[in-house]
Design a protein around this motif. Structure first.
Motif, PDB file in Angstrom:
ATOM      1  N   THR A  32       0.813  -1.271   0.054  1.00  0.00           N
ATOM      2  CA  THR A  32       0.023   0.177  -0.104  1.00  0.00           C
ATOM      3  C   THR A  32       0.867   1.238  -0.079  1.00  0.00           C
ATOM      4  OG1 THR A  32      -0.186  -0.099   2.367  1.00  0.00           O
ATOM      5  CG2 THR A  32      -1.896  -1.191   1.232  1.00  0.00           C
TER       6      THR A  32
ATOM      7  N   ASN B 164      -1.272  -3.079  10.152  1.00  0.00           N
ATOM      8  CA  ASN B 164      -0.445  -2.809   8.808  1.00  0.00           C
ATOM      9  C   ASN B 164       1.085  -3.281   8.969  1.00  0.00           C
ATOM     10  OD1 ASN B 164      -2.402  -1.620   6.918  1.00  0.00           O
ATOM     11  ND2 ASN B 164      -2.567   0.037   8.661  1.00  0.00           N
TER      12      ASN B 164
ATOM     13  N   GLN C 192      -0.635  -4.573   3.533  1.00  0.00           N
ATOM     14  CA  GLN C 192      -1.689  -4.952   4.083  1.00  0.00           C
ATOM     15  C   GLN C 192      -2.024  -6.546   4.140  1.00  0.00           C
ATOM     16  OE1 GLN C 192      -5.512  -3.441   2.802  1.00  0.00           O
ATOM     17  NE2 GLN C 192      -6.742  -4.443   4.281  1.00  0.00           N
TER      18      GLN C 192
END
Length: 544
Positions: free
Chosen positions: A287, A527, A542
């Motif tokens: 991410t 995370n 993630q």
């Protein structure tokens, strides 16, 4: 015998590095070694290695072919998974099947047997011993616990019919509970007998160097990982009643709880609170990525979901960066030497270890305070616990001893160095993390193992890589844990991260195009932040 993958003109090479000519052979692990790899191999103290010159190694005990008694089974049929002779492979019932060199299979299978034996001896059998003791204790306390429920029912009830009905229910539950415990005792006892026999058989096979026995061995470890159910005494949630109240207003008994997991560690109130269940994603997602600007990257520690502290192995400056690659703060070490590791406290202050002057330091409001000064020991890696203690891994100045020490401020509270038999738990001071269940997890890079002890420092298990992987070496670097009590460790040389459950069972790999993952941390939303050593990037992933 020449290496099966190399021509007759080439020399035999080390099975570990595959670049240097071999000189030695480990008879325990059935692996060939060069002079450079012997030290690395025997550093794994979980086994009693026996390294001998290659020419003095024991010859494998090949079995005779049942079809051709004058032939030895010196090949392995990959389809049938049995040793075969060359005649059977070329002209007999194994004609057309894929075959491989028996020595190669023997080496891989021997390592698999070693892993099974280690898991049985250090993890599975001790767990059954612990359960057997717990069941006997629970049986001894059963009368008292159910007696308290009966007394409470007498004290809270005023309608005889309902009180008697409830007491009858309690007696029925007690009998069922006792029956389950007796059944558990029988099952645990039987399993322990089987485990002893399996461990004895494994040792005999490994000692025999018998090709047939080794290659046809089938692991049974998985069937012993499912533990007998644990039974919980019901509670009575009652309220004071009077003669005008109805039966449904009388306090109710909770159902008898039979869980498939056996608890083994007393947990704090904070650890007991159950987090929301978050299943693993089938495909973890990258991410964000941060370029730290270092030549290489050693450690990462989360300050928040979008801010991380970082440090390099060859830079005296620690940097606080956000996900936009913006430098928010930088701090230089007091000694002018690079920090070995960093961690963020519950008060959001930064802690770093400095083995050049043997100190652990706290940075508060950009001011450095030395909180721990060691003598004769070098601090390496550090983590902050749920109780706001510091856990520090360290090596002695001569690198011959390693231990984990717990500190409250500057005060030493606990030292963890040896197992119950007085053997060293650690080969080196590795990255460290406290799990949600208060286990202490260390990535012992030298021993190629994740070493997990409980809050008291008692060894729970060692994880040495996925049981089916006998080809790639496992060298754990960074380690962290999440809200689900998963253990995540960076397998740097293989460019991936292993996810384990709290009992050391492999769950999944994370790849995400990682390149030499090293330091790890997890934020409050689970995370994962990964420090890549060579690229000096921090990647946010993630995975839940």
């Amino acid at each position: 015998m020449l290496h099966p993958r190399r021509s007759a003109q080439e020399v035999l090479l080390c099975d570990l590095c595959e670049t240097v000519p071999l000189q030695s052979h480990c008879e325990v692990c059935n692996i060939n070694l060069c002079v450079n790899c012997v030290g690395k191999h025997i550093s794994d103290s979980s086994k009693d290695h026996n390294v001998v010159p290659y020419l003095r190694r024991k010859s494998p005990n090949y079995s005779k072919c049942p079809t051709h008694p004058d032939k030895h089974c010196d090949l392995h049929c990959d389809k049938c998974e049995i040793p075969v002779c060359s005649t059977c492979a070329l002209y007999g019932k194994h004609k057309g099947h894929d075959v491989s060199d028996i020595q190669e299979k023997l080496s891989a299978k021997t390592q698999s047997l070693q892993k099974d034996l280690e898991e049985l001896e250090t993890r599975i059998y001790p767990r059954y011993e612990e359960m057997a003791s717990d069941v006997q204790t629970e049986k001894a306390e059963l009368e008292t616990k159910y007696g308290k429920l009966t007394t409470t029912t007498d004290q809270q009830g005023e309608i005889p019919a309902i009180v008697n009905q409830r007491k009858s229910g309690i007696a029925e539950m007690k009998n069922k509970h006792l029956s389950t415990l007796n059944k558990n005792t029988e099952e645990i006892t039987q399993k322990m007998v089987e485990l002893k026999q399996i461990m004895s058989d494994l040792k005999s096979i490994l000692k025999s160097n018998d090709v047939s026995l080794t290659s046809t061995y089938k692991s049974r470890n998985s069937e012993f990982r499912t533990l007998p159910p644990k039974v919980t005494v019901p509670s009575l949630s009652a309220q004071k009643i009077n003669k005008d109240q109805l039966n449904e207003m009388f306090g109710s008994l909770s159902p008898l709880s039979i869980n498939t997991e056996h608890g083994d560690t007393m947990k704090s109130a904070e650890a007991v609170s159950s987090p929301p269940v978050k299943p693993l994603l089938d495909e973890p997602r990258l991410t964000a990525a941060i370029d730290t600007g270092y030549d290489n990257l050693h450690s990462v520690s989360c300050l928040s979901e979008d801010q991380v502290w970082t440090c390099s192995q060859y830079n005296k400056t620690m940097k606080l960066l956000n996900l936009q690659n913006e430098l928010l703060t930088s701090i230089q070490t007091k000694s002018g030497y690079y920090p070995q590791d960093i961690a963020v406290t519950r008060d959001r202050d930064l802690v770093y270890t400095d083995y050049s002057d043997e100190t652990v330091n706290l940075i508060k409001n950009k001011k450095i305070q030395t909180v721990i000064t060691l003598q004769g020991w070098m601090p390496f890696y550090v983590c902050c616990t749920t109780s706001d203690d510091l856990l520090v891994t360290m090596d002695s100045d001569d690198y011959k001893q390693s231990k984990v020490v717990r500190y409250s401020g500057s005060t030493e509270k606990q030292s963890i160095q040896f197992d119950d038999q007085g053997r060293p738990l650690y080969s080196s001071g590795g990255y460290i993390s406290e799990n949600r269940n208060l286990d202490i997890c260390v990535a012992d890079y030298i021993a190629r193992a994740v070493v997990v002890v409980n809050q008291s420092g008692k060894l729970r298990f060692r994880y040495t890589g996925h049981p089916s992987n006998t080809e790639q070496s496992f060298y754990p670097a960074g380690i962290t844990t999440d809200s689900q009590s998963h253990i995540l460790t960076a397998d740097s040389d293989n460019h991936r991260i292993h996810i384990l459950d709290q009992d050391g069972q492999f769950l999944r790999y994370i790849h995400c195009d990682l390149e030499y993952p090293w330091g790890l941390c997890v934020d409050i939303r689970d995370n994962l932040f990964v420090a890549e050593f060579n690229t000096a990037k921090v990647k946010k992933i993630q995975y839940l």
